[in-house]
Design a protein around this motif. Structure first.
Motif, short mmCIF file in Angstrom:
data_model
loop_
_atom_site.label_atom_id
_atom_site.label_comp_id
_atom_site.label_asym_id
_atom_site.label_seq_id
_atom_site.Cartn_x
_atom_site.Cartn_y
_atom_site.Cartn_z
N MET A 1 37.00 -62.90 80.42
CA MET A 1 36.77 -62.62 79.02
C MET A 1 35.34 -62.09 78.84
SD MET A 1 37.19 -64.68 75.46
CE MET A 1 37.01 -66.30 75.87
N MET A 2 35.21 -61.05 78.04
CA MET A 2 33.93 -60.44 77.78
C MET A 2 33.14 -61.27 76.76
SD MET A 2 33.69 -56.43 77.09
CE MET A 2 32.16 -55.79 76.55
N PRO A 3 31.84 -61.50 76.99
CA PRO A 3 31.05 -62.26 76.01
C PRO A 3 30.89 -61.46 74.72
CG PRO A 3 29.66 -61.45 77.79
CD PRO A 3 31.07 -61.11 78.15
N ASN A 4 30.65 -62.18 73.62
CA ASN A 4 30.46 -61.52 72.33
C ASN A 4 29.19 -60.69 72.34
OD1 ASN A 4 32.72 -62.66 71.05
ND2 ASN A 4 31.63 -64.56 70.77
N LYS A 5 29.30 -59.49 71.78
CA LYS A 5 28.14 -58.61 71.70
C LYS A 5 27.31 -58.92 70.45
CE LYS A 5 26.57 -53.95 71.72
NZ LYS A 5 26.36 -52.90 72.60
N ILE A 6 27.90 -59.55 69.44
CA ILE A 6 27.17 -59.89 68.22
C ILE A 6 26.61 -61.29 68.35
CG2 ILE A 6 27.34 -60.31 65.74
CD1 ILE A 6 29.54 -58.18 65.67
N VAL A 7 25.31 -61.41 68.08
CA VAL A 7 24.62 -62.69 68.14
C VAL A 7 24.00 -62.95 66.77
CG1 VAL A 7 22.71 -63.96 69.18
CG2 VAL A 7 24.14 -62.50 70.60
N VAL A 8 24.24 -64.13 66.23
CA VAL A 8 23.61 -64.56 64.98
C VAL A 8 22.59 -65.62 65.34
CG1 VAL A 8 23.96 -65.60 62.72
CG2 VAL A 8 25.70 -64.06 63.64
N VAL A 9 21.34 -65.39 64.97
CA VAL A 9 20.27 -66.33 65.27
C VAL A 9 19.84 -67.00 63.97
CG1 VAL A 9 17.96 -66.64 66.24
CG2 VAL A 9 19.50 -64.92 67.21
N THR A 10 20.23 -68.26 63.82
CA THR A 10 19.86 -69.03 62.63
C THR A 10 20.15 -70.50 62.86
OG1 THR A 10 20.13 -69.24 60.23
CG2 THR A 10 22.11 -68.76 61.49
N ARG A 11 19.46 -71.35 62.11
CA ARG A 11 19.74 -72.78 62.09
C ARG A 11 20.53 -73.15 60.85
NH1 ARG A 11 14.34 -75.30 61.50
NH2 ARG A 11 13.94 -73.35 60.48
N HIS A 12 20.80 -72.18 59.99
CA HIS A 12 21.37 -72.44 58.68
C HIS A 12 22.86 -72.10 58.61
CE1 HIS A 12 17.29 -73.17 57.41
NE2 HIS A 12 16.95 -72.03 57.98
N LYS A 13 23.69 -73.10 58.47
CA LYS A 13 25.14 -72.89 58.39
C LYS A 13 25.52 -72.05 57.18
CE LYS A 13 26.41 -76.87 61.06
NZ LYS A 13 27.25 -78.03 61.20
N ALA A 14 24.76 -72.17 56.10
CA ALA A 14 25.07 -71.39 54.89
C ALA A 14 24.95 -69.89 55.15
CB ALA A 14 24.17 -71.81 53.74
N LEU A 15 24.03 -69.48 56.00
CA LEU A 15 23.91 -68.06 56.33
C LEU A 15 25.14 -67.58 57.08
CD1 LEU A 15 22.46 -65.36 56.51
CD2 LEU A 15 21.37 -66.18 58.60
N VAL A 16 25.61 -68.37 58.02
CA VAL A 16 26.82 -68.01 58.76
C VAL A 16 28.00 -67.88 57.79
CG1 VAL A 16 28.43 -68.70 60.56
CG2 VAL A 16 25.99 -69.05 60.89
N GLU A 17 28.12 -68.82 56.86
CA GLU A 17 29.20 -68.77 55.87
C GLU A 17 29.10 -67.50 55.02
OE1 GLU A 17 28.90 -72.45 53.73
OE2 GLU A 17 29.37 -73.63 55.52
N LEU A 18 27.88 -67.12 54.63
CA LEU A 18 27.67 -65.91 53.84
C LEU A 18 28.06 -64.67 54.63
CD1 LEU A 18 26.55 -64.56 51.24
CD2 LEU A 18 24.35 -64.46 52.42
N LEU A 19 27.65 -64.61 55.88
CA LEU A 19 27.99 -63.45 56.73
C LEU A 19 29.50 -63.34 56.92
CD1 LEU A 19 25.17 -63.82 59.41
CD2 LEU A 19 25.29 -62.11 57.59
N LEU A 20 30.17 -64.47 57.08
CA LEU A 20 31.63 -64.47 57.20
C LEU A 20 32.29 -64.04 55.88
CD1 LEU A 20 32.06 -67.77 59.22
CD2 LEU A 20 32.75 -65.50 60.01
N GLU A 21 31.80 -64.59 54.77
CA GLU A 21 32.35 -64.27 53.45
C GLU A 21 32.24 -62.78 53.14
OE1 GLU A 21 30.51 -65.03 49.16
OE2 GLU A 21 31.15 -66.89 50.13
N ARG A 22 31.15 -62.16 53.55
CA ARG A 22 30.93 -60.74 53.28
C ARG A 22 31.50 -59.84 54.38
NH1 ARG A 22 25.33 -59.87 50.07
NH2 ARG A 22 25.65 -61.51 48.56
#
Length: 82
Positions: A1-22
């Motif tokens: 399996m190929m590793p993900n090319k997109i990396v999100v660098v954050t400690r904040h779960k709310a940012l991940v939720e926002l990126l997913l929502e958008r």
């Protein structure tokens, strides 16, 4: 399996939720890292706030303002009506 090319660098779960929502990132199609190393960002598309020495190693680096319209100094800007 190929590793993900997109990396999100954050400690904040709310940012991940926002990126997913958008639909900037998709569930299961990114790697979440709290504190990145040069090896973890090398050749990747990185979303987050990185020091220049790490951003220089990424394939592409987008800061939070570019991807979300969020500026830590003033909050949301752009098309959010604020």
């Amino acid at each position: 399996m190929m590793p993900n090319k997109i990396v999100v660098v954050t400690r904040h779960k709310a940012l991940v939720e926002l990126l997913l929502e958008r639909n900037i990132i998709n569930e299961g199609k990114f790697t979440l890292i709290e504190h990145a190393t040069p090896k973890e960002v090398a050749g990747k598309d990185v979303i987050g706030v990185l020091p220049l020495r790490l951003a220089a190693r990424a394939e592409r680096e987008k800061d939070l303002t570019s991807w979300t319209g969020y500026d830590p100094g003033i909050g949301f800007c752009g098309n959010d009506g604020d």
